[in-house]
Design an enzyme around this catalytic site. Structure first.
Site, mmCIF file in Angstrom:
data_model
loop_
_atom_site.group_PDB
_atom_site.id
_atom_site.type_symbol
_atom_site.label_atom_id
_atom_site.label_comp_id
_atom_site.label_asym_id
_atom_site.label_seq_id
_atom_site.Cartn_x
_atom_site.Cartn_y
_atom_site.Cartn_z
ATOM 1 N N GLY A 8 2.465 -4.798 -1.495
ATOM 2 C CA GLY A 8 2.572 -6.197 -0.268
ATOM 3 C C GLY A 8 0.751 -5.993 0.444
ATOM 4 O O GLY A 8 1.618 -5.778 1.477
ATOM 5 N N GLY A 11 0.356 -9.484 2.467
ATOM 6 C CA GLY A 11 0.710 -9.284 3.886
ATOM 7 C C GLY A 11 -0.464 -9.536 4.904
ATOM 8 O O GLY A 11 -1.282 -9.694 5.104
ATOM 9 N N GLN A 12 0.419 -9.233 5.740
ATOM 10 C CA GLN A 12 -0.282 -9.631 7.057
ATOM 11 C C GLN A 12 -0.953 -8.346 7.176
ATOM 12 O O GLN A 12 -2.234 -7.756 7.616
ATOM 13 C CB GLN A 12 0.321 -9.598 8.986
ATOM 14 C CG GLN A 12 -0.242 -9.654 10.046
ATOM 15 C CD GLN A 12 0.159 -9.142 11.085
ATOM 16 O OE1 GLN A 12 1.380 -9.205 11.110
ATOM 17 N NE2 GLN A 12 0.069 -9.930 13.008
ATOM 18 N N ASP A 34 0.592 -6.839 -5.342
ATOM 19 C CA ASP A 34 1.285 -7.746 -4.437
ATOM 20 C C ASP A 34 2.559 -8.538 -5.737
ATOM 21 O O ASP A 34 2.476 -8.644 -6.751
ATOM 22 C CB ASP A 34 1.037 -8.473 -3.327
ATOM 23 C CG ASP A 34 2.137 -9.281 -2.256
ATOM 24 O OD1 ASP A 34 3.333 -9.719 -2.844
ATOM 25 O OD2 ASP A 34 1.144 -8.937 -1.275
ATOM 26 N N ASP A 52 6.249 -5.880 -9.051
ATOM 27 C CA ASP A 52 7.153 -6.141 -8.053
ATOM 28 C C ASP A 52 7.915 -4.920 -7.411
ATOM 29 O O ASP A 52 8.507 -4.219 -8.818
ATOM 30 C CB ASP A 52 8.979 -7.109 -8.921
ATOM 31 C CG ASP A 52 9.976 -6.923 -8.424
ATOM 32 O OD1 ASP A 52 9.723 -6.925 -6.917
ATOM 33 O OD2 ASP A 52 10.777 -8.003 -8.556
ATOM 34 N N ILE A 53 8.657 -4.561 -6.437
ATOM 35 C CA ILE A 53 8.721 -2.935 -6.420
ATOM 36 C C ILE A 53 9.572 -3.053 -6.758
ATOM 37 O O ILE A 53 9.951 -1.256 -6.675
ATOM 38 C CB ILE A 53 8.313 -2.423 -4.445
ATOM 39 C CG1 ILE A 53 8.014 -1.520 -4.616
ATOM 40 C CG2 ILE A 53 9.055 -3.320 -3.656
ATOM 41 C CD1 ILE A 53 7.495 0.244 -4.888
ATOM 42 N N TYR A 142 17.340 -5.084 9.364
ATOM 43 C CA TYR A 142 15.645 -4.521 9.721
ATOM 44 C C TYR A 142 15.098 -3.043 10.152
ATOM 45 O O TYR A 142 15.064 -1.871 9.783
ATOM 46 C CB TYR A 142 14.601 -5.113 10.736
ATOM 47 C CG TYR A 142 13.640 -5.017 10.477
ATOM 48 C CD1 TYR A 142 12.549 -4.684 8.842
ATOM 49 C CD2 TYR A 142 12.327 -4.878 11.906
ATOM 50 C CE1 TYR A 142 11.014 -4.773 8.934
ATOM 51 C CE2 TYR A 142 11.527 -5.103 11.259
ATOM 52 C CZ TYR A 142 10.380 -4.299 10.479
ATOM 53 O OH TYR A 142 9.296 -4.180 10.632
ATOM 54 N N LYS A 146 14.415 0.175 8.887
ATOM 55 C CA LYS A 146 13.240 2.189 9.180
ATOM 56 C C LYS A 146 13.851 2.666 9.580
ATOM 57 O O LYS A 146 13.403 4.076 9.093
ATOM 58 C CB LYS A 146 12.854 0.421 9.990
ATOM 59 C CG LYS A 146 12.044 -0.143 9.655
ATOM 60 C CD LYS A 146 10.852 0.070 8.726
ATOM 61 C CE LYS A 146 9.790 -1.561 8.365
ATOM 62 N NZ LYS A 146 9.588 -0.436 7.137
HETATM 63 P P1 NAD Z 1 4.428 -9.262 5.408
HETATM 64 O O1 NAD Z 1 5.531 -9.735 5.308
HETATM 65 O O2 NAD Z 1 3.257 -10.121 6.159
HETATM 66 O O3 NAD Z 1 3.760 -8.803 4.123
HETATM 67 C C1 NAD Z 1 4.330 -8.532 3.160
HETATM 68 C C2 NAD Z 1 4.011 -8.328 1.758
HETATM 69 O O4 NAD Z 1 5.104 -7.845 0.627
HETATM 70 C C3 NAD Z 1 4.098 -9.738 1.014
HETATM 71 O O5 NAD Z 1 2.714 -9.845 0.635
HETATM 72 C C4 NAD Z 1 5.085 -10.103 0.200
HETATM 73 O O6 NAD Z 1 4.683 -10.967 -0.967
HETATM 74 C C5 NAD Z 1 5.225 -8.701 -0.307
HETATM 75 N N1 NAD Z 1 6.002 -8.555 -1.093
HETATM 76 C C6 NAD Z 1 7.471 -8.877 -0.740
HETATM 77 N N2 NAD Z 1 8.194 -8.684 -1.654
HETATM 78 C C7 NAD Z 1 7.343 -7.614 -2.928
HETATM 79 C C8 NAD Z 1 7.991 -7.299 -3.983
HETATM 80 N N3 NAD Z 1 8.890 -6.896 -4.008
HETATM 81 N N4 NAD Z 1 6.796 -6.277 -4.215
HETATM 82 C C9 NAD Z 1 5.277 -6.930 -4.233
HETATM 83 N N5 NAD Z 1 5.389 -6.478 -2.933
HETATM 84 C C10 NAD Z 1 6.659 -7.489 -2.208
HETATM 85 O O7 NAD Z 1 5.112 -8.132 6.073
HETATM 86 P P2 NAD Z 1 3.573 -6.975 6.330
HETATM 87 O O8 NAD Z 1 3.400 -8.098 8.488
HETATM 88 O O9 NAD Z 1 2.306 -6.763 6.363
HETATM 89 O O10 NAD Z 1 4.198 -5.576 7.054
HETATM 90 C C11 NAD Z 1 3.318 -4.659 6.432
HETATM 91 C C12 NAD Z 1 4.503 -3.199 6.751
HETATM 92 O O11 NAD Z 1 4.641 -3.074 7.609
HETATM 93 C C13 NAD Z 1 6.739 -3.963 6.509
HETATM 94 O O12 NAD Z 1 7.205 -2.759 6.121
HETATM 95 C C14 NAD Z 1 7.096 -3.822 7.622
HETATM 96 O O13 NAD Z 1 8.294 -4.001 8.019
HETATM 97 C C15 NAD Z 1 6.200 -3.035 8.683
HETATM 98 N N6 NAD Z 1 5.544 -3.404 10.263
HETATM 99 C C16 NAD Z 1 5.280 -5.110 10.607
HETATM 100 C C17 NAD Z 1 5.178 -4.883 11.734
HETATM 101 C C18 NAD Z 1 3.837 -6.214 12.367
HETATM 102 O O14 NAD Z 1 3.770 -6.459 13.103
HETATM 103 N N7 NAD Z 1 3.184 -7.102 10.814
HETATM 104 C C19 NAD Z 1 5.315 -4.259 12.672
HETATM 105 C C20 NAD Z 1 6.313 -3.354 12.254
HETATM 106 C C21 NAD Z 1 6.520 -2.581 10.549
HETATM 107 N N1 SER Z 2 6.156 -7.193 13.682
HETATM 108 C C1 SER Z 2 7.450 -6.540 13.645
HETATM 109 C C2 SER Z 2 8.876 -7.369 13.596
HETATM 110 O O1 SER Z 2 9.129 -8.163 14.252
HETATM 111 C C3 SER Z 2 8.194 -5.623 13.985
HETATM 112 O O2 SER Z 2 8.646 -4.405 13.421
HETATM 113 O O3 SER Z 2 9.729 -8.019 12.934
#
Ligand code: NAD
Ligand code: SER
Length: 320
Positions: A8, A11-12, A34, A52-53, A142, A146
């Site tokens: 992944g 992503g962000q 990814d 793909d996970i 969600y 979690k």
């Molecule tokens: P994001 O959506 O920006 O990135 C997720 C990445 O996973 C994407 O690049 C997507 O292409 C990839 N992905 C999706 N399905 C996939 C698959 N089947 N196989 C491989 N890759 C796949 O999410 P993020 O914000 O980077 O968050 C990452 C993790 O952190 C998540 O588990 C999210 O729940 C957790 N999280 C994020 C935040 C936040 O504010 N960004 C807050 C709390 C928790």
């Molecule tokens: N930033 C995340 C969301 O809004 C919190 O896990 O889903």
């Protein structure tokens, strides 16, 4: 140096985590993975693989064949996107975790990082300074995924000795890549619209306080937790982590101090209900006591750095 993978990675969080890990472990030792066919330019300084996970066999072979010992599993659907497709969200958010936990149980992986979220809390949780241990009745798919993931992480640690570590991230704020469908995304979008000189239409109401954190703090916390000696990691479900906390109105006021013309309106949508079920602020004393966590960015410094660095061309790239 043992090999590490971030699943992944585009992503962000992944975009910045991969760069942080490569700085620590050497670029060639950190594989970004990814769904995308090609590696994004920002991650091109090291290995990339399409993965793909949900393809359990392919993931298992790749990790075993490449002797990967540390896994950061980020692939998931976030809160707002997950509500639109609950069945798939449950599948994606849980099955990948079991694939990785099982690999560790079998002895192929030494250490796992799996992120949880403030979404594990629900409407019956105390909202202010939410404790580490408290009532947890999440009302989103969600949050349910979690919370279940946290339970399974602790179970695999207690029963199979799996070294899995986790943080309940607050809403994360960054300028390197765009957020991926969460309820806290407004607090990133607002900076792009402010920089463009546009009014901002917020999907939460003005008084919705939520826990937030600047990405640099989140990446540092992740690396510090993963580098901490095993005996210091006393919580194997997931650690509360706090950066700052603000409402949309408070954030807009901070932006106006730098861009006085900036205007905000409010049109709450389905995400309001999600936000209303989450804490206003978080007590993270366990993380502070166990492995020395301390945030560096408050709301003011986060606003300064975001307004200096957001690049509106990212919005166009994302739309193409
Ligand atoms: P994001 O959506 O920006 O990135 C997720 C990445 O996973 C994407 O690049 C997507 O292409 C990839 N992905 C999706 N399905 C996939 C698959 N089947 N196989 C491989 N890759 C796949 O999410 P993020 O914000 O980077 O968050 C990452 C993790 O952190 C998540 O588990 C999210 O729940 C957790 N999280 C994020 C935040 C936040 O504010 N960004 C807050 C709390 C928790
Ligand atoms: N930033 C995340 C969301 O809004 C919190 O896990 O889903």
């Amino acid at each position: 140096m043992k090999k590490t993978i971030v699943i992944g990675a585009c992503g962000q969080i992944g975009t910045e985590l991969v760069l942080g890990l490569r700085g620590l472990k050497g670029s060639e030792n950190v594989i970004a993975a990814d769904l995308h066919d090609h590696c994004p330019e920002k991650l091109a300084g090291g290995p990339y693989t399409k993965m793909d996970i949900l393809n359990r066999d392919a993931v298992r072979s790749f990790i075993i064949d490449n002797s990967i010992k540390e896994v950061y599993l980020l692939a998931a659907l976030l809160s707002a996107t997950a509500e639109k497709n609950p069945a798939f969200a449950w599948e994606l958010n849980m099955e990948g975790l079991f694939t990785i936990l099982d690999l560790a149980k079998e002895g192929h992986i030494d250490k796992i990082f799996w992120p949880s979220s403030i979404a594990v809390f629900g409407p019956t949780t105390p909202k202010v300074n939410t404790p580490q241990m408290t009532i947890m009745e999440p009302s989103t798919v969600y949050g349910i995924s979690k919370q279940s993931g946290e339970r399974w992480c602790e179970y695999y640690f207690n029963n199979y000795g799996v070294d899995v570590r986790s943080i309940r991230y607050p809403g994360l704020i960054s300028y390197t890549s765009l957020p991926g469908g969460g309820t806290t995304d407004y607090a990133v979008d607002i900076f792009y619209q402010a920089k463009l000189g546009n009014d901002f239409n917020c999907f939460l109401n003005e008084d919705t306080a939520l826990p937030m954190m600047f990405m640099e703090d989140a990446i540092r916390a992740t690396l510090e937790l993963m580098e901490a000696p095993k005996e210091k990691v006393k919580i194997r479900s997931s650690y509360n982590l706090s950066g700052c906390s603000f409402t949309p109105k408070e954030l807009a006021e901070e932006i106006k101090l730098i861009l006085p013309e900036f205007r905000i309106q409010y049109s709450p949508d389905f995400r309001q209900k999600i936000a209303d079920s989450w804490p206003d602020s978080i007590d993270d004393s366990a993380a502070r006591n166990d492995w020395g966590w301390k945030e560096q960015f408050d709301t003011k410094s986060l606003v300064d750095i975001m307004l200096k660095n957001v690049n509106v061309s990212l919005l166009e790239q994302n739309n193409n």
